[in-house]
Scaffold this active site. Structure first.
Site, short mmCIF file in Angstrom:
data_model
loop_
_atom_site.label_atom_id
_atom_site.label_comp_id
_atom_site.label_asym_id
_atom_site.label_seq_id
_atom_site.Cartn_x
_atom_site.Cartn_y
_atom_site.Cartn_z
N ASP A 157 -0.36 5.13 0.72
CA ASP A 157 -0.71 6.10 1.75
C ASP A 157 -0.70 5.48 3.14
O ASP A 157 -1.42 4.51 3.41
CB ASP A 157 -2.10 6.69 1.49
N ASP A 215 0.86 -1.18 0.00
CA ASP A 215 0.00 0.00 0.00
C ASP A 215 0.91 1.24 0.00
O ASP A 215 2.08 1.16 0.38
CB ASP A 215 -0.88 -0.03 1.26
C1 XBP Z 1 -5.62 6.06 0.71
C2 XBP Z 1 -6.67 6.96 0.25
C3 XBP Z 1 -6.34 7.96 -0.80
C4 XBP Z 1 -5.68 9.22 -0.42
C5 XBP Z 1 -5.85 10.29 -1.48
O1 XBP Z 1 -6.12 4.75 0.92
O2 XBP Z 1 -7.81 6.87 0.66
O3 XBP Z 1 -7.55 8.31 -1.37
O4 XBP Z 1 -6.19 9.67 0.81
O5 XBP Z 1 -5.57 9.90 -2.77
P1 XBP Z 1 -5.18 3.46 0.95
P2 XBP Z 1 -6.59 10.36 -3.96
O6 XBP Z 1 -3.91 3.83 1.65
O7 XBP Z 1 -5.98 2.45 1.73
O8 XBP Z 1 -4.95 3.01 -0.47
O9 XBP Z 1 -6.97 11.77 -3.67
O10 XBP Z 1 -5.78 10.21 -5.22
O11 XBP Z 1 -7.79 9.45 -3.93
MG MG Z 2 -3.06 3.10 3.41
#
Ligand code: XBP
Ligand code: MG
Length: 244
Positions: free
Chosen positions: A5, A3
Site C-alpha cells: 500500500d 511494501d
Molecule cells: C497499509 C495498511 C493497510 C491498508 C488496508 O499499511 O495500513 O491496512 O490500509 O488493508 P502498510 P487491510 O502499507 O504500511 O503495510 O484492510 O487489509 O488491513
Molecule cells: Mg505502505
C-alpha cells in the site's frame, strides 16, 4: 523487500478509502471518509484497527465497535479484492521497470504488508504475476501490524535471508519504523499522503520511482549517493554498501 500500500500501488485514496465507504453505504451507515479524513486515519495501521479507532473516537462501546469493525472490514475486503481483480488498482509509475530490473539482476523479491493476503495475492497477481515474489507476508499472518517488525522478520525468514542482505522499500513513517526495527536498510518513496511524515533515519528518500516522463526528485540523501532520477538496482546496491 517491498511494501504494497502506497509503495507498489497507490491504493489508499482511490482504493481502500472507496471500499470502506461502499461498505458503510451497504450497511446503511451515514459515515463516509473524505480524502483528508482518511489521511488522518492512516495513522492507524490495518483496516480493521482503523475502523475500530474511528468508532472509538465516537465513543462507541468496545464490544459494539469490535463487532461492527469486523463485519465492515470483511465486506470492505471483498469489495477491495474485486476492485483489484478488475484492474482498478494500478501500480505506481516506475514500479514495473524496477521489478523487471531486479529480476534480471537475479534479486529475489519479498513483500511485507499490513494488508491481508485475501486481496494482496490477487492484486500482486493481476499487476505483476504472483510467481515473481519469492515470499509474501500479509498483516493477517503476524500478531502485530507495522510499525512492529514481525511482518518483515517473517518475510526474511521465508526468504532465508539475513536483515543485512536486503533493503526495504516503503512509503510511510510507520513502514520505515517497521523495516528499521527488523534491521533492514530502507529507501522511502513518498506519496501525497506520506510526503510530510518524519523520515529521519531513512537511507534515501525519493518523491517517486521515476520514469522517463516523471523523473524522481531526491528528498533526502544522507550518503550523498546522488542517484539518477529514478530508483534503480545500482542505487539500491549503493544504499546497501554505503550503510554497512
Ligand atoms: C497499509 C495498511 C493497510 C491498508 C488496508 O499499511 O495500513 O491496512 O490500509 O488493508 P502498510 P487491510 O502499507 O504500511 O503495510 O484492510 O487489509 O488491513
Ligand atoms: Mg505502505
Amino acid at each position: 523487500m517491498l511494501d504494497v500500500d502506497g509503495t507498489l500501488v497507490d491504493s489508499e485514496r482511490d482504493g481502500h478509502r472507496v471500499a470502506f465507504n461502499r461498505a458503510f453505504e451497504e450497511a446503511d451507515l451515514p459515515d463516509r471518509w473524505d480524502e483528508e479524513r482518511y489521511g488522518e486515519l492512516l495513522k492507524v495501521p490495518g483496516g480493521k484497527r482503523r475502523l475500530k479507532a474511528y468508532f472509538g473516537q465516537r465513543k462507541m462501546p468496545e464490544a459494539e465497535s469490535e463487532e461492527l469493525a469486523g463485519r465492515l472490514h470483511t465486506r470492505k475486503t471483498d469489495i477491495f479484492t474485486e476492485m483489484a481483480r478488475r484492474g482498478e488498482i494500478e501500480a505506481r509509475p516506475g514500479v514495473g521497470g524496477l521489478l523487471d530490473e531486479l529480476e534480471e539482476a537475479g534479486v529475489r523479491l519479498g513483500v511485507a504488508t499490513t494488508g491481508s493476503r485475501t486481496w494482496v495475492d490477487p492484486l500482486l497477481d493481476r499487476l505483476f504475476g504472483l510467481e515473481r515474489f519469492a515470499a509474501v507476508v500479509g498483516g493477517d499472518e503476524v500478531p502485530e501490524p507495522k510499525p512492529d517488525p514481525s511482518v518483515y522478520r517473517l518475510a526474511l525468514e521465508r526468504l532465508g535471508l539475513d536483515a543485512s542482505s536486503a533493503p526495504a522499500i516503503e512509503d510511510s513513517a510507520i513502514g520505515l519504523q517497521a523495516a528499521q526495527a527488523a534491521g533492514l536498510r530502507c529507501v522511502v518513496v513518498v506519496n501525497d499522503y506520506t510526503r510530510e511524515q518524519d523520515f529521519r533515519g531513512a537511507d534515501l528518500v525519493l518523491d517517486g520511482f521515476g520514469d522517463p516522463n516523471t523523473p524522481a526528485v531526491v528528498l533526502a540523501d544522507p550518503y550523498r549517493l546522488d542517484p539518477p532520477r529514478r530508483l534503480d538496482v545500482e542505487t539500491l546496491r549503493r544504499v546497501m554498501d554505503a550503510s554497512t
